[in-house]
Design an enzyme around this catalytic site. Structure first.
Site, PDB file in Angstrom:
ATOM      1  N   ARG A 161     -34.608  30.368  18.274  1.00  0.00           N
ATOM      2  CA  ARG A 161     -34.817  31.687  17.397  1.00  0.00           C
ATOM      3  C   ARG A 161     -36.797  31.967  17.920  1.00  0.00           C
ATOM      4  NH1 ARG A 161     -34.329  31.033  11.138  1.00  0.00           N
ATOM      5  NH2 ARG A 161     -36.736  32.429  11.933  1.00  0.00           N
ATOM      6  N   ARG A 176     -48.684  31.769  13.454  1.00  0.00           N
ATOM      7  CA  ARG A 176     -48.335  32.659  11.619  1.00  0.00           C
ATOM      8  C   ARG A 176     -49.737  31.075  11.336  1.00  0.00           C
ATOM      9  NH1 ARG A 176     -42.297  31.816  11.424  1.00  0.00           N
ATOM     10  NH2 ARG A 176     -43.000  33.000   8.690  1.00  0.00           N
TER      11      ARG A 176
END
Ligand SMILES: [Zn+2]
Length: 213
Positions: free
Chosen positions: A159, A170
Site C-alpha cells: 500500500r 509520518r
C-alpha cells in the site's frame, strides 16, 4: 463500581494503538473514538458541519483544528460517552490538547504505546496486500506461501501508506508534533508509558496494567 475512564491513546503510526483502542473499548464497554472515523461519519451525515468538512477534504486539505475540535466536542456530548471514552488519533498537537482542556473535557488517563522507529519501519514496510482478494501478508511475520504472489495467484503489492519514505515522514511528524503531548500530560500527572511488545497479547496485558495499576 469501576472508575470512569476518559482515555487518550498516544502512539506513532503503526505502534498498534488502534488495536488497543478496540480491545479497551470492548473490555470497558466505552466507545473508541477515532478522529478519522468521526470525520468520515460527519461527511456521510450531510450535516452543516459535514458539508464544511467535506470542502476541506475534497480539496485535499487538512481539516483545521477548530473544525476538528467542534466535531470531537459534539461526539463527546453523546449519551454513549457518559460512562467514559477512548480518544484515538486526537489530540495530535499541544494546541489541540489545550483546546480540549478549554472545553472542559476531563481526561483521566493518557497511555503512550511506544515502539521504536526501526520496528515500525520493519512492521509497515513488510506489509503486502492482494488487490484481487484483499488478503494481507507480511514478508517476515506472515509470508504468503507463494512468495510475492497471493494464494489466489495475483501479485502482492505494498500500500502507498506503507512505503518506507511515507512511513518515515509520518514518524517525523509524530515525533515533531504529537510526542510533545507526553510532556504536556506528564505535567498533569496523567501519562503512562506502555512499551509495545512483539506479541499483541503482551501489549494488551501491559496496557491493562497501566489502566488498572
Ligand atoms: Zn489474493
Amino acid at each position: 463500581m469501576a472508575r470512569k475512564i476518559n482515555l487518550i491513546l498516544l502512539g506513532a503510526p503503526g505502534a498498534g494503538k488502534g488495536t488497543q483502542a478496540e480491545i479497551i473499548s470492548e473490555k470497558y464497554s466505552i466507545p473508541a473514538i477515532s478522529t478519522g472515523a468521526i470525520i468520515r461519519a460527519a461527511i456521510a451525515s450531510g450535516s452543516e458541519m459535514g458539508k464544511k468538512v467535506k470542502e476541506y477534504t475534497d480539496r485535499g486539505d487538512l481539516v483545521p483544528d477548530e473544525v476538528v475540535i467542534e466535531i470531537i466536542k459534539e461526539r463527546l456530548s453523546k449519551e454513549d460517552c457518559k460512562g467514559g471514552f477512548i480518544l484515538d488519533g486526537f489530540p495530535r498537537t499541544v494546541p489541540q490538547a489545550e483546546a480540549l482542556e478549554r472545553l472542559g473535557v476531563e481526561i483521566t488517563d493518557v497511555i503512550s504505546i511506544e515502539v521504536s522507529d526501526e520496528d515500525i519501519m520493519d512492521r509497515m514496510s513488510g506489509r503486502r496486500v492482494c488487490r484481487a482478494c484483499g488478503a494481507t501478508f507480511h514478508v517476515k511475520y506472515k509470508p504468503s506461501p507463494n512468495g510475492e504472489t497471493c494464494r489466489c495467484g495475483e501479485p502482492l503489492t505494498r500500500r502507498a501508506d506503507d512505503d518506507p519514505e511515507v512511513v518515515a515522514s509520518r514518524l517525523n511528524v509524530y515525533h515533531d508534533q504529537t510526542e510533545p503531548l507526553k510532556k504536556f500530560y506528564d505535567e498533569r500527572g496523567k501519562l503512562k508509558i506502555v512499551i509495545g511488545q512483539e506479541k499483541l497479547e503482551d501489549t494488551t496485558r501491559l496496557t491493562a496494567e497501566a489502566l488498572e495499576g
